[in-house]
Structures are given as C-alpha cells and as structure tokens.
Design a protein around this motif. Structure first.
Motif, mmCIF file in Angstrom:
data_model
loop_
_atom_site.group_PDB
_atom_site.id
_atom_site.type_symbol
_atom_site.label_atom_id
_atom_site.label_comp_id
_atom_site.label_asym_id
_atom_site.label_seq_id
_atom_site.Cartn_x
_atom_site.Cartn_y
_atom_site.Cartn_z
ATOM 1 N N UNK A 287 -3.832 -29.761 -3.434
ATOM 2 C CA UNK A 287 -3.161 -28.498 -3.743
ATOM 3 C C UNK A 287 -1.934 -28.275 -2.868
ATOM 4 N N UNK A 288 -1.899 -28.913 -1.721
ATOM 5 C CA UNK A 288 -0.735 -28.780 -0.861
ATOM 6 C C UNK A 288 0.538 -29.302 -1.503
ATOM 7 N N UNK A 289 0.411 -30.265 -2.403
ATOM 8 C CA UNK A 289 1.574 -30.774 -3.119
ATOM 9 C C UNK A 289 2.197 -29.673 -3.977
ATOM 10 N N UNK A 290 1.355 -28.904 -4.656
ATOM 11 C CA UNK A 290 1.849 -27.808 -5.484
ATOM 12 C C UNK A 290 2.470 -26.715 -4.632
ATOM 13 N N UNK A 291 1.841 -26.403 -3.511
ATOM 14 C CA UNK A 291 2.386 -25.372 -2.622
ATOM 15 C C UNK A 291 3.724 -25.802 -2.047
ATOM 16 N N UNK A 292 3.871 -27.088 -1.712
ATOM 17 C CA UNK A 292 5.147 -27.569 -1.179
ATOM 18 C C UNK A 292 6.239 -27.486 -2.235
ATOM 19 N N UNK A 293 5.899 -27.837 -3.482
ATOM 20 C CA UNK A 293 6.886 -27.742 -4.560
ATOM 21 C C UNK A 293 7.281 -26.297 -4.813
ATOM 22 N N UNK A 294 6.315 -25.380 -4.728
ATOM 23 C CA UNK A 294 6.631 -23.956 -4.918
ATOM 24 C C UNK A 294 7.540 -23.444 -3.817
ATOM 25 N N UNK A 295 7.320 -23.901 -2.596
ATOM 26 C CA UNK A 295 8.153 -23.449 -1.487
ATOM 27 C C UNK A 295 9.584 -23.960 -1.604
ATOM 28 N N UNK A 296 9.778 -25.078 -2.351
ATOM 29 C CA UNK A 296 11.121 -25.619 -2.565
ATOM 30 C C UNK A 296 11.811 -24.982 -3.764
ATOM 31 N N UNK A 297 11.136 -24.050 -4.424
ATOM 32 C CA UNK A 297 11.748 -23.336 -5.536
ATOM 33 C C UNK A 297 11.592 -24.013 -6.878
ATOM 34 N N UNK A 298 10.669 -24.970 -7.018
ATOM 35 C CA UNK A 298 10.442 -25.635 -8.305
ATOM 36 C C UNK A 298 9.817 -24.658 -9.287
ATOM 37 N N UNK A 299 10.223 -24.759 -10.551
ATOM 38 C CA UNK A 299 9.588 -23.960 -11.593
ATOM 39 C C UNK A 299 8.213 -24.558 -11.919
ATOM 40 N N UNK A 300 7.437 -23.830 -12.739
ATOM 41 C CA UNK A 300 6.107 -24.324 -13.121
ATOM 42 C C UNK A 300 6.232 -25.647 -13.869
ATOM 43 N N UNK A 301 7.219 -25.740 -14.764
ATOM 44 C CA UNK A 301 7.426 -26.979 -15.511
ATOM 45 C C UNK A 301 7.814 -28.132 -14.582
ATOM 46 N N UNK A 302 8.692 -27.864 -13.630
ATOM 47 C CA UNK A 302 9.104 -28.903 -12.689
ATOM 48 C C UNK A 302 7.947 -29.336 -11.801
ATOM 49 N N UNK A 303 7.143 -28.382 -11.358
ATOM 50 C CA UNK A 303 5.985 -28.738 -10.524
ATOM 51 C C UNK A 303 5.026 -29.660 -11.287
ATOM 52 N N UNK A 304 4.826 -29.343 -12.553
ATOM 53 C CA UNK A 304 3.865 -30.135 -13.324
ATOM 54 C C UNK A 304 4.405 -31.521 -13.663
ATOM 55 N N UNK A 305 5.655 -31.579 -14.142
ATOM 56 C CA UNK A 305 6.201 -32.857 -14.614
ATOM 57 C C UNK A 305 6.679 -33.763 -13.494
ATOM 58 N N UNK A 306 7.135 -33.193 -12.369
ATOM 59 C CA UNK A 306 7.703 -34.002 -11.294
ATOM 60 C C UNK A 306 6.743 -34.242 -10.136
ATOM 61 N N UNK A 307 5.780 -33.365 -9.954
ATOM 62 C CA UNK A 307 4.895 -33.473 -8.789
ATOM 63 C C UNK A 307 3.455 -33.791 -9.200
ATOM 64 N N UNK A 308 2.879 -32.960 -10.058
ATOM 65 C CA UNK A 308 1.450 -33.071 -10.363
ATOM 66 C C UNK A 308 1.158 -34.236 -11.298
ATOM 67 N N UNK A 309 1.851 -34.276 -12.442
ATOM 68 C CA UNK A 309 1.529 -35.288 -13.456
ATOM 69 C C UNK A 309 1.730 -36.725 -12.961
ATOM 70 N N UNK A 310 2.841 -37.055 -12.272
ATOM 71 C CA UNK A 310 2.972 -38.445 -11.790
ATOM 72 C C UNK A 310 1.837 -38.878 -10.875
ATOM 73 N N UNK A 311 1.344 -37.973 -10.029
ATOM 74 C CA UNK A 311 0.235 -38.328 -9.149
ATOM 75 C C UNK A 311 -1.086 -38.392 -9.908
ATOM 76 N N UNK A 312 -1.230 -37.523 -10.914
ATOM 77 C CA UNK A 312 -2.467 -37.537 -11.701
ATOM 78 C C UNK A 312 -2.560 -38.787 -12.570
ATOM 79 N N UNK A 313 -1.408 -39.332 -12.982
ATOM 80 C CA UNK A 313 -1.415 -40.535 -13.809
ATOM 81 C C UNK A 313 -2.072 -41.706 -13.091
ATOM 82 N N UNK A 314 -1.880 -41.785 -11.771
ATOM 83 C CA UNK A 314 -2.481 -42.878 -11.007
ATOM 84 C C UNK A 314 -3.999 -42.821 -11.064
#
Length: 388
Positions: A287-314
């Motif tokens: 969950x820290x990955x999502x919190x870090x992306x939020x602190x950088x100003x990423x939108x919900x779509x950016x957090x999911x497509x650039x941060x969460x989904x690439x790591x979940x694919x592994x």
C-alpha cells in the motif's frame, strides 16, 4: 513324487512364487497383445482421405465450415480451427471482463463491490457444462424467430438461429497481404515504443511512446489499405426469403448458437476466476506504493496504470497462464451443444469410419501444441514484466 509336490505347494513361499509367476506371465501376454493391437492399427491413416459425410455450419468463419464432401483430414483441421477461434476470443473477453470485475471488487463504491462478489461467487461455483446448457438450450433458444427481424434493421439481427453481424469480405485475391502488413506494423510500433521508453528513462522527459506507436500502426494500416486498392469491404446482413418461403440471413456473417453459447459460457466462467486473480494480485502490491504515488500528485488512473497494475502483473501472469490453458482444454465441452470444434468433428469421424486411436491422437497433438503456444506467450510476457 505326489507327496513331494503337495509339500511344495503347501509351503507358503513356494505357493506365492508360483502364483506371482502365473499372474506375471498372464499380464505380460495381455500387455503384449494390447501393444500389438494398438501399433498394428495406429499407423493406418488411409481413412482420413474419405469424405467427412455431413456438413457443419457452426463456425464463425465461412472458411472453417465443414462440408460433407470434405476429406476427413480437412474436417479435423477445420474442427481445430473452430476450437482455436472460440478459445482466442474467450481468453480476450474473459481477461477484460475479469480485470473489470476484479477492480470493481476493490472499489470504494459498496454497490460495485457487492455486485462483483455476487458475479464471482455465482459463476465460479457453477459447472461450466451447466452454463453452456443454460445458454444453448435456454436463453438463446427463447430468442425470436428470424422472420421477426429483431435487431437494428440492415445492421444487426438476433434470432433463435444466432446473430447476424456486419463482416469484412475480400475484394480481390491479394487481400491477405494487408494482414501481414498490419503484423509488421505492430512489430515496428512495439519496437519504437520500447525505444521511446528507454529514452524517457534516460532523459526524464516525456517521449510519448504510446502516441508514436499508435501513429505508426494506424498510418501504416491506412496507407497500405489504400495502396492495396481496398482489399476488404464491409458487408451488412439482411433477412432474405427464398421462393419456398424459407427465411435466412444474407450478407454479413452469422454466429451460430453453438459458437455464441460456447463463447459466452467460457467468458463468464473463466472471467470469475481471473477476477479473483486480479483482486489478489492488486492487494499484494504494498500500500505504500499507492501512498507514494498519491503524494506525488498522481491521479487515480495514473496510480492504477503506472504504479499498481505493472507490479500486479508480475504476480498474476503465472496464474493467468494456468487459467488460459484450462480455457483451451475446457472448450472441448462445447461438443455437447453441437458446436463444431475438434472433439465433435472427431467423434463423428469415429462413428462413421472407426479408427479411434488415430483420430484421438490428432486431438492430443492439437491441445499439446496450442497449450505450449499459450505457455510460451505467457512466459515471454512474464519475463518482460519482471524486474531485471
């Protein structure tokens, strides 16, 4: 002498030894007979040149429709093509639907969460064969008759014979060059996108890799389509009536009830399992990955497509590989709803000509090859998404 033999027989070790020898010899003779019987007939393939015998029109592609005059080997190849055609679309649709349901189960909206849970628990706990029966002999058989012209007139029709949809047909004999150009354009587009991504990592500036890739592919598609003098054209379906009063579809393409039932059933069934794989993989991302992306100003779509989904694919790809191969194998159940896949075509050949071993050997080879292809593709994707 007689008393000596009785003493030997009464001795427990000697008696067990004799019984073992007799049983072993009998088993060896039976095994030799089975091996001889199998191999004496296994390499006799003369039957495959005979006519198939009965037509089958349940394919999505007209080229895969089995004619009565087709040789049996061609009928088996067309049956394999029908299996592949339903599996490919089922894998694609179940992946998109499973991703949507899996994400919905993690949404903040309680309605979406509950609907996703009901969907998963319903289709995951039903037998696939029961789902096929439900759609083939229940839902789709209750559709209106063809003469009612239900649908969008001149564009789309639905009836108890299937769906009639717009379709592309060749305009000249060299139409096949255009798909090859599209494949080459896709390869070039992927290579350019990777190069742009590397440049973006090195410079820190946005190189718009997706835009470049999409522009190259679409540009090559349009230019080659015009250069080849419009190799394909769109045909629209219509309801036609013969002189004898029989209604049928003309133009476009007709999707039979067997194909639709198999496709819908496989999609709904395996999307429920894929949804759980997606949900578990996303929750496994710290969950820290999502919190870090939020602190950088990423939108919900950016957090999911650039941060969460690439790591979940592994995490999810090895499990998806297993589900895709199961979908390929479970497609054989479609023969009970009269869809002309490889098992249905092969069983008809066995009923007409015999030669079960040779016919089923072809089925074994088809599924071994197709599952190896699926495994190779998924393993390649898995290597590409892993951390170097």
């Amino acid at each position: 002498m007689k008393e000596y033999l009785l003493d030997v027989w009464n001795h427990s070790n000697s008696r067990a030894r004799v019984v073992n020898i007799v049983v072993g010899v009998a088993a060896a003779l039976i095994a030799l007979y089975l091996v001889y019987s199998i191999f004496s007939n296994l390499f006799d393939f003369r039957f495959i040149t005979g006519p198939y015998g009965s037509p089958d029109r349940s394919s999505i592609f007209s080229a895969l429709e089995v004619e009565a005059s087709d040789p049996r080997w061609l009928g088996m190849l067309k049956g394999a093509g029908n299996t592949i055609s339903v599996v490919v679309f089922a894998i694609a649709l179940s992946s998109f639907l499973g991703l949507a349901v899996g994400v919905a189960r993690l949404a903040n909206n309680p309605i979406l969460t509950r609907l996703g849970k009901v969907y998963v628990e319903t289709f995951r706990n039903l037998p696939l064969l029961l789902i096929m029966f439900f759609f083939a002999f229940g839902v789709f058989r209750a559709l209106p008759q063809i003469q009612s012209r239900t649908g969008i007139d001149g564009f789309f029709y639905v009836s108890n014979r299937g769906l009639a949809i717009p379709w592309l047909e060749p305009t000249h004999s060299m139409w096949w060059i255009w798909p090859l150009v599209l494949v080459a354009a896709a390869v070039v587009a992927v290579a350019v996108r990777r190069r742009k991504d590397r440049q973006e990592e090195e410079t820190g500036q946005s190189m718009r890799g997706n835009t470049w890739a999409a522009g190259i592919f679409l540009g090559a598609a349009v230019v080659s389509f015009l250069a080849l003098l419009l190799p394909l054209r769109l045909t629209l379906p219509d309801v036609a009536q013969s002189e004898s009063g029989f209604f049928t579809y003309a133009g476009g393409n007709q999707l039979g009830l067997g194909y639709i039932s198999a496709l819908v059933s496989l999609t709904l069934y395996f999307s429920a399992f894929i949804a759980e794989i997606v949900r578990g993989s996303i929750q496994a991302v710290p969950h820290g990955q999502v919190e870090a992306a939020s602190s950088l100003g990423f939108t919900v779509y950016q957090r999911f497509t650039l941060i969460v989904l690439p790591q979940a694919l592994r995490i999810m790809i090895p499990a998806l590989n297993n589900e895709y191969q199961n979908a390929n194998k479970d497609s054989t159940l479609a023969h009970v709803i009269a869809y002309g896949e490889i098992v249905l075509i092969s069983n008809r050949i066995v009923n007409n000509a015999g030669n079960l071993l040779q016919t089923y050997l072809f089925i074994f080879l088809v599924f071994i090859i197709t599952n190896l292809i699926i495994s190779t593709i998924m393993n390649t994707i898995n290597r590409n998404v892993q951390l170097k």
